[in-house]
Design an enzyme around this catalytic site. Structure first.
Site, PDB file in Angstrom:
ATOM      1  N   ASP A   1       0.869  -1.164   0.000  1.00 15.09           N
ATOM      2  CA  ASP A   1       0.000   0.000   0.000  1.00 15.09           C
ATOM      3  C   ASP A   1       0.923   1.236   0.000  1.00 15.09           C
ATOM      4  O   ASP A   1       2.131   1.111   0.275  1.00 15.09           O
ATOM      5  CB  ASP A   1      -0.859  -0.029   1.270  1.00 15.09           C
TER       6      ASP A   1
ATOM      7  N   ASP B   1      -0.183   5.176   0.847  1.00 10.78           N
ATOM      8  CA  ASP B   1      -0.434   6.209   1.864  1.00 10.78           C
ATOM      9  C   ASP B   1      -0.527   5.589   3.250  1.00 10.78           C
ATOM     10  O   ASP B   1      -1.357   4.712   3.495  1.00 10.78           O
ATOM     11  CB  ASP B   1      -1.708   6.973   1.532  1.00 10.78           C
TER      12      ASP B   1
END
Ligand code: XBP
Ligand code: MG
Length: 252
Positions: A10, A12
């Site tokens: 991922d 952020d």
């Protein structure tokens, strides 16, 4: 015997702490430029993070907090325009003030490359934003470190839907049991687990109280040899930082 083939990250909150100051700041600067009387405080932004995707977040904000706001006829177009402005601002921020990667990220990415473990990204944010973060916070041209960058509107449904992870696995041409996912949020964990991926969580201030029951391991960060992680849930079997050898034993 299954072998570890790829790590899927991922962006952020996982690669770097981009939400509180950078994304939030860019949204607020855009609202100010458009003379909208909207301001997302740190606290409010924590609530809004329940909705992934900037355009979706703005629409949710209007529905939940400003139901009486007189909407322009084409609200989708207006939101898309605001979001385009926000994305440009966010990218300028990443160039001017690169955001440091979280502990252990650079070390693990470099080790994976040396060991021939493939790298991929599965994120809700846009390709443009990922490219800037990698370029300015990791290394010039480091998008090439990743075989697949699955981002933003490439899929129809954003996290917590699993579409982006299915897309990444399809592009990698790998099965879920050959990969490990890294996430920071409940929405991200739902997306990765929905694609059957073993998932390691590194929490941050916005996510530390979320439900991570289905994660393999929950840590404060990935750790470094001189900066051990703290285990919040799960069994790290005595390790103090995550490396490729430790990850290999998860998929045996
Ligand atoms: C996090 C998100 C994103 C960002 C904003 O994505 O939910 O919406 O907050 O990005 P992830 P955009 O953790 O999957 O990387 O404004 O570009 O949507
Ligand atoms: Mg995240």
């Amino acid at each position: 015997m299954t072998k570890l083939h790829a790590l899927i990250f991922d962006v952020d909150g996982t690669l770097a702490e981009t939400e509180r100051d950078a994304h939030r700041g860019a949204f607020n600067d855009t609202f100010a430029e458009y003379r909208l009387n909207w301001y997302w405080s740190e606290e409010l932004y924590g609530e809004l993070l329940a909705i992934t995707g900037g355009k979706e977040r703005i629409k949710f904000y209007l529905d939940r907090y400003l139901p009486d706001y007189p909407r322009p006829d084409n609200i989708d177009q207006f939101v898309a325009e605001l979001h385009k402005n926000k994305t440009a601002r966010y990218n300028q921020m990443l160039v001017k003030n690169p955001i440091p990667l979280r502990p252990g990220i650079r070390r693990l990415l470099e080790e994976a490359r040396r060991e021939g473990i493939r790298l991929a990204i599965a994120t809700t944010t846009s390709l443009e934003n990922v490219t800037s973060l990698l370029e300015y916070s990791l290394a010039p041209h480091s998008t090439h470190w990743f075989d697949v960058i699955a981002a933003g509107d490439m899929v129809q449904a954003k996290k917590p839907a699993s579409d982006i992870y299915h897309h990444a696995l399809n592009e990698l041409k790998l099965d879920a049991n050959q990969c490990i996912a890294f996430e920071d949020s409940y929405n991200g964990l739902c997306a990765a687990k929905g694609a059957q991926l073993c998932t390691i969580i590194t929490v941050n201030d916005y996510t530390r109280h979320e439900n991570f029951k289905s994660a393999q391991l929950v840590l404060n960060h990935l750790g470094e040899p001189d900066l051990p992680f703290t285990v919040l849930a799960g069994d790290a079997s005595g390790a103090s930082y995550i490396d490729i050898a430790w990850l290999q034993q998860l998929v045996l």
